[in-house]
Scaffold this active site. Structure first.
Site, PDB file in Angstrom:
ATOM      1  N   SER A 120       0.767  -0.918  -0.014  1.00 54.61           N
ATOM      2  CA  SER A 120      -0.005  -0.133  -0.017  1.00 54.61           C
ATOM      3  C   SER A 120       0.839   1.170  -0.057  1.00 54.61           C
ATOM      4  O   SER A 120       1.735   1.469  -0.923  1.00 54.61           O
ATOM      5  CB  SER A 120      -0.891  -0.218   1.299  1.00 54.61           C
ATOM      6  N   ASP A 174      -8.853  -1.988  -6.968  1.00 54.45           N
ATOM      7  CA  ASP A 174      -8.269  -1.619  -5.620  1.00 54.45           C
ATOM      8  C   ASP A 174      -8.849  -0.066  -5.577  1.00 54.45           C
ATOM      9  O   ASP A 174      -8.871   0.848  -6.564  1.00 54.45           O
ATOM     10  CB  ASP A 174      -6.629  -1.455  -5.749  1.00 54.45           C
ATOM     11  N   HIS A 206      -7.721  -4.813  -1.064  1.00 56.23           N
ATOM     12  CA  HIS A 206      -6.581  -4.153  -0.846  1.00 56.23           C
ATOM     13  C   HIS A 206      -5.813  -4.997   0.528  1.00 56.23           C
ATOM     14  O   HIS A 206      -6.015  -4.713   1.474  1.00 56.23           O
ATOM     15  CB  HIS A 206      -7.019  -2.987  -0.260  1.00 56.23           C
TER      16      HIS A 206
END
Length: 228
Positions: A120, A174, A206
């Site tokens: 991320s 996402d 995610h």
């Protein structure tokens, strides 16, 4: 797998919000390690969180290091925001990753024996770091991430990644990382001489999936097979 914390220290080259934060350690002691992996956590998480991947990725001779972001975030806004709006946190975050690599190098583990892995926000950070500091790395894994900056950001990074294996994995829908940014990142890094594998998944969400972990394990195996 036990974690330990390296001594807090301020990077002399960049005194920013993330300098002086702890770096957690796991895996092989540096004096016995033959390879290393730097794991960079996402927004709202911690070094301890991302280091829970270490037991799943552990192999003989691998040292793991996970730097901590101050306040749990490497930069305050989206990675798609104008870069200036994420400073000075972004510059400090890049310096923090560089500091971990420097200390590994001092211990005899150069970048070509080190894999950078981030998820991320951390995935965006390791990809941007590698592009801005192009050279041969043991590998770069950007999970649910992409190069930093708004659409149209110039990608004229100098230098070559010299065959570095790069893995990009992300859900095709996402909510934080557009699939087009993953494709753009793959194209840019291929143009810089990396060997890129990019996979867009359906239904992953995610998070980090088993196929992505298998790809990272393959990177580690390649390091084992290459001469030190």
């Amino acid at each position: 797998m036990a974690f330990s914390s390296e001594k807090r220290e301020v990077e002399s080259a960049h005194d920013g919000p993330h300098q002086g934060q702890p770096v957690l350690a796991a895996g092989e002691p540096l004096e016995r390690a033959t390879a290393a992996m730097v794991l960079v956590h996402g927004r709202g998480a911690s070094a301890r969180d991302i280091l829970t991947l270490a037991p799943e990725l552990a192999r003989p001779g691998v040292a793991f290091r996970a730097p901590q972001a101050r306040g749990g975030a490497w930069y305050p806004k989206s990675f798609l925001a104008p870069i200036a709006e994420n400073e000075p946190w972004l510059g400090s975050a890049l310096a923090a990753v560089g500091g971990v690599l420097r200390r590994l190098g001092e211990a005899g583990l150069p970048p070509e024996r080190t894999i950078l892995l981030g998820f991320s926000q951390g995935g965006c950070l390791v990809l941007e770091f590698a592009a801005r500091n192009a050279r041969r790395y043991g590998g770069v894994a950007g999970l649910s991430g992409g190069l930093i900056g708004p659409p149209g950001t110039p990608r004229d990074y100098p230098g070559s990644l010299a065959g570095t294996p790069v893995f990009l994995g992300c859900d095709e829908r996402d909510p934080h990382v557009p699939a087009e940014r993953v494709r753009e990142t793959a194209k840019v890094m291929e143009g810089m001489g990396a060997t890129v594998t990019a996979r867009l998944y359906r239904g992953l969400g995610h998070t980090i999936g088993p196929d992505e972990l298998e790809a990272v394990r393959a990177m580690l195996e390649s390091l084992e097979e290459s001469p030190r």
